[in-house]
Design an enzyme around this catalytic site. Structure first.
Site, PDB file in Angstrom:
ATOM      1  N   LYS A  69      -2.659  12.036   4.033  1.00 33.98           N
ATOM      2  CA  LYS A  69      -2.727  10.632   4.447  1.00 33.98           C
ATOM      3  C   LYS A  69      -1.418   9.898   4.149  1.00 33.98           C
ATOM      4  CE  LYS A  69      -6.029   7.936   2.594  1.00 33.98           C
ATOM      5  NZ  LYS A  69      -5.640   6.598   2.085  1.00 33.98           N
ATOM      6  N   ARG A  83       3.480   7.345   6.621  1.00 38.89           N
ATOM      7  CA  ARG A  83       4.931   7.219   6.618  1.00 38.89           C
ATOM      8  C   ARG A  83       5.543   7.765   7.901  1.00 38.89           C
ATOM      9  NH1 ARG A  83       2.903   7.116   1.711  1.00 38.89           N
ATOM     10  NH2 ARG A  83       4.018   6.176  -0.069  1.00 38.89           N
ATOM     11  N   GLY A 106      -4.773   0.234   1.977  1.00 37.38           N
ATOM     12  CA  GLY A 106      -3.823  -0.418   1.081  1.00 37.38           C
ATOM     13  C   GLY A 106      -2.405   0.050   1.320  1.00 37.38           C
ATOM     14  N   ARG A 111      -8.095  -6.220  -3.152  1.00 35.71           N
ATOM     15  CA  ARG A 111      -7.105  -5.398  -3.853  1.00 35.71           C
ATOM     16  C   ARG A 111      -5.842  -6.207  -4.136  1.00 35.71           C
ATOM     17  NH1 ARG A 111      -6.809   0.491  -1.220  1.00 35.71           N
ATOM     18  NH2 ARG A 111      -5.646   0.839  -3.155  1.00 35.71           N
ATOM     19  N   SER A 152       3.837   3.558  -9.242  1.00 31.65           N
ATOM     20  CA  SER A 152       3.063   3.342  -8.017  1.00 31.65           C
ATOM     21  C   SER A 152       3.916   3.709  -6.821  1.00 31.65           C
ATOM     22  CB  SER A 152       2.616   1.881  -7.899  1.00 31.65           C
ATOM     23  OG  SER A 152       2.094   1.620  -6.609  1.00 31.65           O
ATOM     24  N   ASP A 196      -5.616   9.931  -7.212  1.00 29.43           N
ATOM     25  CA  ASP A 196      -6.692   9.867  -6.219  1.00 29.43           C
ATOM     26  C   ASP A 196      -7.715  10.984  -6.385  1.00 29.43           C
ATOM     27  OD1 ASP A 196      -5.803   7.554  -4.973  1.00 29.43           O
ATOM     28  OD2 ASP A 196      -4.486   8.643  -3.613  1.00 29.43           O
ATOM     29  N   ARG A 219     -12.821   2.339  -9.539  1.00 32.34           N
ATOM     30  CA  ARG A 219     -13.353   3.704  -9.545  1.00 32.34           C
ATOM     31  C   ARG A 219     -13.801   4.160 -10.928  1.00 32.34           C
ATOM     32  NH1 ARG A 219      -9.091   6.295  -5.180  1.00 32.34           N
ATOM     33  NH2 ARG A 219     -10.186   5.508  -3.334  1.00 32.34           N
ATOM     34  N   ARG A 232     -13.768   7.876  -1.668  1.00 34.31           N
ATOM     35  CA  ARG A 232     -13.689   8.903  -2.710  1.00 34.31           C
ATOM     36  C   ARG A 232     -14.926   8.890  -3.618  1.00 34.31           C
ATOM     37  NH1 ARG A 232      -9.056  11.034  -1.185  1.00 34.31           N
ATOM     38  NH2 ARG A 232      -7.312   9.645  -0.702  1.00 34.31           N
TER      39      ARG A 232
END
Length: 440
Positions: A28, A33, A98, A126, A171, A318, A349, A391
């Site tokens: 993903k 990108r 996001g 978020r 990040s 993730d 999460r 997820r």
């Protein structure tokens, strides 16, 4: 076998072990990108293996709104950039993505005109301030809801100046947003992280001719336009994690995932599997279009608890919901720390998995930045509120394999389409079928 529903509730009642060889959809992060960098380029970009899922569709619609042409040609997706990006004629809806919202915030900061970025109910919860604040240091004119904390984001694009950014938390999305803004800025833009996050942006920009300088944890760029080119997207290890973790913990299981991306900034999961005692093997290791990939096989073995923290966390952030499920079946204590980032994903999460696994019988203690899980523990069937988080839904579908035949009921599986529309079909392929109810 009836098809699993694509929305609404689903009752999971499968039997193990997990056995077989599969391919998971394209990565993903790389897919997003590919489209965005293609739209920024001076020439055409041809992409094979692009993820066909809702999050990537959001990025595709966004770059088309900015003037790029995206067309399907057989197995390839071809991106033809505009001479210059144009002001969008309407609000850009990023859906649940996001990545789309944050990377576009960086790009649009340097594109003259007014842009508004929004998303679904989950995305609008978020945080965006950690992208907005460093972009403002570069001269970006940005505003957002709730004191600049939450989307929608209003971008008034204009001239930018380079800056050196010290990120408090690793990040890849924030880093990438700043580097992309740096492609439009006067002077050098540098980003320094406390730990190394996934480096697809750096690899792909280099592959498209942009001089990207990397020194330890610092990455820097200056104003440039990518040249375009060819991108071959490997399978997504974050999607494979559900099968690999399930296979590691379920006796008699052996699963091979072919053509899986094994970029070292993404293989924290493989390190953790080995540390816990799983049998992990890589075959046909090769590099294609700058990204390493391999056929990865995981065979069940007796798992031991381990400690996961520090530099490993950005390399499997993730995958942690799947790891938490696996940890319930490991002997001893598994401790996860430094994972506060989990609280600002599509859902909190940590809270979601902690609460749901506890109701399923897991022995779990939550911390502000992680958890401790004691095992092995037989799980029991449970009703799951997925919280619009793909997820959570997929992790708990795998958790059902450890419930002694009792069902796990997912309240709504529509969210799975954001990253892995064929997940339940593939899970049926390597296990037994689910019984379900919902939209066909």
């Amino acid at each position: 076998m009836s098809a699993a529903p694509t929305s609404g509730p689903l009752t999971c009642r499968r039997a193990g072990p997990l056995r077989g060889a599969i391919e998971v959809p394209g990565d993903k992060s790389i897919s997003h990108r590919s489209l965005l960098f293609g739209a920024l380029s001076t020439g055409e970009t041809r992409v094979t293996g692009l993820l066909d899922a809702e999050d990537v569709h959001s990025t595709r619609r966004a770059v088309e709104a900015l003037g790029a042409t995206v067309r399907d040609e057989g197995a390839e997706v071809v991106v033809t950039p505009p001479a210059t990006l144009r002001e969008p004629g309407d609000v850009i809806d990023c859906g649940n993505s996001g990545t789309s919202l944050r990377l576009l915030t960086g790009v649009l900061s340097g594109v003259p005109g007014l842009s508004v970025l929004t998303g679904d109910a989950s995305l609008r919860r978020r945080p965006v301030r950690r992208v907005i604040d460093p972009l403002r240091v570069m001269g970006a004119d940005l505003s957002a809801r709730d004191g600049d904390r939450l989307p929608p984001v209003v971008v008034r694009g204009g001239p930018l100046r380079g800056a050196r950014h010290l990120l408090p938390v690793a990040s890849a999305q924030v880093k990438s947003a700043l580097l992309l803004a740096g492609l439009f800025a006067d002077g050098e833009t540098a980003v320094v992280e406390p730990e190394k996050s996934r480096d697809h942006t750096e690899r792909m920009l280099r592959g498209m001719g942009v001089p990207v300088r990397v020194s330890g944890l610092e990455v820097s760029v200056s104003a440039a336009r990518p040249a375009g080119g060819r991108v071959d997207v490997p399978g997504d290890i974050s999607s494979a994690a559900f099968f690999l973790c399930g296979a590691a913990a379920l006796p008699g299981s052996e699963v091979t995932v072919r053509n899986l991306g094994v970029n070292e900034t993404r293989t924290g999961l493989l390190d953790v599997l080995r540390a816990m005692g799983a049998d992990v093997r890589l075959a046909d290791l090769r590099e294609v279009a700058g990204e390493p990939r391999a056929d990865v096989t995981v065979r069940a073995d007796r798992l031991e608890g381990t400690e996961i923290r520090g530099a490993t966390i950005p390399r499997l952030i993730d995958e942690l919901p799947a790891v938490m499920v696996m940890a319930t079946q490991a002997r001893g204590r598994t401790v996860i720390r430094d994972a506060k980032e989990l609280r600002v994903k599509e859902s909190d999460r940590l809270a979601a998995m902690g609460e749901t696994l506890a109701r399923a019988g897991a022995r779990i203690e939550l911390f502000e930045d992680g958890c401790a899980i004691d095992g092995p523990t037989p799980l029991r069937g449970v009703e799951v509120r997925t919280r619009l988080d793909h997820r959570i839904a997929m992790a708990m579908a795998v958790a059902q394999l450890f419930c002694g035949g009792e069902p796990v009921v997912l309240d709504d599986v529509a969210c799975v389409a954001t990253s892995f529309p064929g997940f339940f079909r593939l899970l049926d392929q390597v296990s037994g079928p689910a019984s379900g109810g919902g939209a066909p």
